[in-house]
Design a protein around this motif. Sequence first.
Motif, PDB file in Angstrom:
ATOM      1  N   TYR A   1      40.334  18.087   5.956  1.00  0.00           N
ATOM      2  CA  TYR A   1      39.000  17.478   5.947  1.00  0.00           C
ATOM      3  C   TYR A   1      37.876  18.511   5.981  1.00  0.00           C
ATOM      4  O   TYR A   1      36.728  18.165   6.178  1.00  0.00           O
TER       5      TYR A   1
ATOM      6  N   ARG B   1      36.759  20.690   3.522  1.00  0.00           N
ATOM      7  CA  ARG B   1      35.913  20.829   2.323  1.00  0.00           C
ATOM      8  C   ARG B   1      36.091  19.596   1.449  1.00  0.00           C
ATOM      9  O   ARG B   1      37.070  19.465   0.710  1.00  0.00           O
ATOM     10  N   GLN B   2      35.125  18.679   1.531  1.00  0.00           N
ATOM     11  CA  GLN B   2      35.218  17.394   0.846  1.00  0.00           C
ATOM     12  C   GLN B   2      34.111  17.246  -0.204  1.00  0.00           C
ATOM     13  O   GLN B   2      33.070  17.903  -0.138  1.00  0.00           O
ATOM     14  N   HIS B   3      34.366  16.359  -1.166  1.00  0.00           N
ATOM     15  CA  HIS B   3      33.319  16.030  -2.133  1.00  0.00           C
ATOM     16  C   HIS B   3      32.239  15.155  -1.500  1.00  0.00           C
ATOM     17  O   HIS B   3      31.095  15.153  -1.945  1.00  0.00           O
TER      18      HIS B   3
ATOM     19  N   ARG C   1      40.130  15.862  -2.294  1.00  0.00           N
ATOM     20  CA  ARG C   1      38.934  16.140  -1.511  1.00  0.00           C
ATOM     21  C   ARG C   1      38.166  14.880  -1.121  1.00  0.00           C
ATOM     22  O   ARG C   1      36.924  14.860  -1.097  1.00  0.00           O
TER      23      ARG C   1
ATOM     24  N   GLU D   1      32.027  21.104  -5.284  1.00  0.00           N
ATOM     25  CA  GLU D   1      32.879  22.219  -4.838  1.00  0.00           C
ATOM     26  C   GLU D   1      33.429  22.994  -6.027  1.00  0.00           C
ATOM     27  O   GLU D   1      34.577  23.435  -6.040  1.00  0.00           O
TER      28      GLU D   1
ATOM     29  N   THR E   1      41.996  23.024   0.279  1.00  0.00           N
ATOM     30  CA  THR E   1      42.367  21.828  -0.468  1.00  0.00           C
ATOM     31  C   THR E   1      43.102  20.834   0.428  1.00  0.00           C
ATOM     32  O   THR E   1      43.205  19.654   0.111  1.00  0.00           O
TER      33      THR E   1
END
Length: 426
Positions: free
Chosen positions: A274, A276-278, A162, A263, A271
């Motif tokens: 781009y 859902r990123q930290h 992520r 998340e 997963t």
Amino acid sequence: MHDLRIIRENPQAFDAGLALRGAEPAASAILALDERRRALTTQVQEAQSRRNDASKAIGKAMGQGDTATAEALKAEVAALKTTLPALEEEEKALGAELDDRLARLPNIPAPDAPAGKDEADNVEVSRWGTPREFAFEAKEHADLGPALGLDFETAAAMSGARFAFLRGQMARLERALGQFMLDFQTAQRGYSECAPPLLVRDEAAFGTGQLPKFAEDLFHTTDGRWLIPTAEVSLTNSVREHILGDLAQPIRLTALTPCFRSEAGAAGRDTRGYIRQHQFWKVELVTICRPDDWESEHGHMVASAEAVLEALGLPYRKMLLCAGDMGGTAKKTYDLEVWLPGQAAYREISSISWCGDYQARRMNARFRPEGAKRTEFVHTLNGSGLAVGRTLVAVLENYQQDDGSVIIPEALRGYMGGIDRLTPVA
């Protein structure tokens, strides 16, 4: 935070609102705790008053030579001095327990928020734009992006899943998107640009509702601060513990900041790629207004986010979220979902919420209406204008060409130094 007066006046309606959020009834337990606390408060006040009266009476009895009465009064005062701290401590503990229970409850949905449990029950309000028809099979951004500078492998090697490492023209495109959005919201939509802190203390995260219930969604530093999951936290808390003026003109704030999210509740979702990123960039919109102005400001904020998508030529749909799918602080929320050809689906790119006085009560943010002696709690609204990374994904997928290049939307070209397309790097 909730108004105890409203719960006392209509506990059934309060529980019905919680039920729409999928939460258990809470009014009975809250009111029982409130009754205990109020009774104890009365007991403490009466004991304090008696202590003060008895202390004054001691001197009078001594002056009259009534030693027996004076000694009896002294013994009573001594006893009260022993029992009062315990009563006060119990009162404080009950108050803290009551506040904690209230703080963990979600906001009550607006009357026109649709009933429902999850995103399947959201209501489509409108659509804009026609999804492009491709003469070739459209790729997802995760397949298209690496040749253009969207490097997931390098990021994973240094930071884990992520995260992404953007290179060259891809990094330029992300910067261009953020600057375009910020310029658009300040120059055309009346928002004031801010550069807020990215690290906040407990009380700020509490004020906007991330704490105590959603601590696991945040990143915590070793010195006790929290990395912001959105600039909503910093911007909204800018009026914390303030008494504002008449608020005849709503306060509209915006910021382009990095955002950080653990998340924790998104295991197995997005997963790849781009989406859902930290760590990601976002232009946030926040409004502080009078209670009477929330509806017009909500409409203004939704239109401000829509206008960015339209300027970029990205098809989208507007969804009214059901009660069960809204964030915990919201009373009413619209999501904007952009069309992603690679997934052949609409995906959320902005969430715009009216929070009523829920956050204001947590922050003690008030205003004083003109000519009024008493203050009132402000209303707060927040929304994305837009999430930069998800907009980059939408640009890649909607403007992709059969040779792997990506056309730059006209609105961004002035921010791209004359580049009109991204081209694969050998």
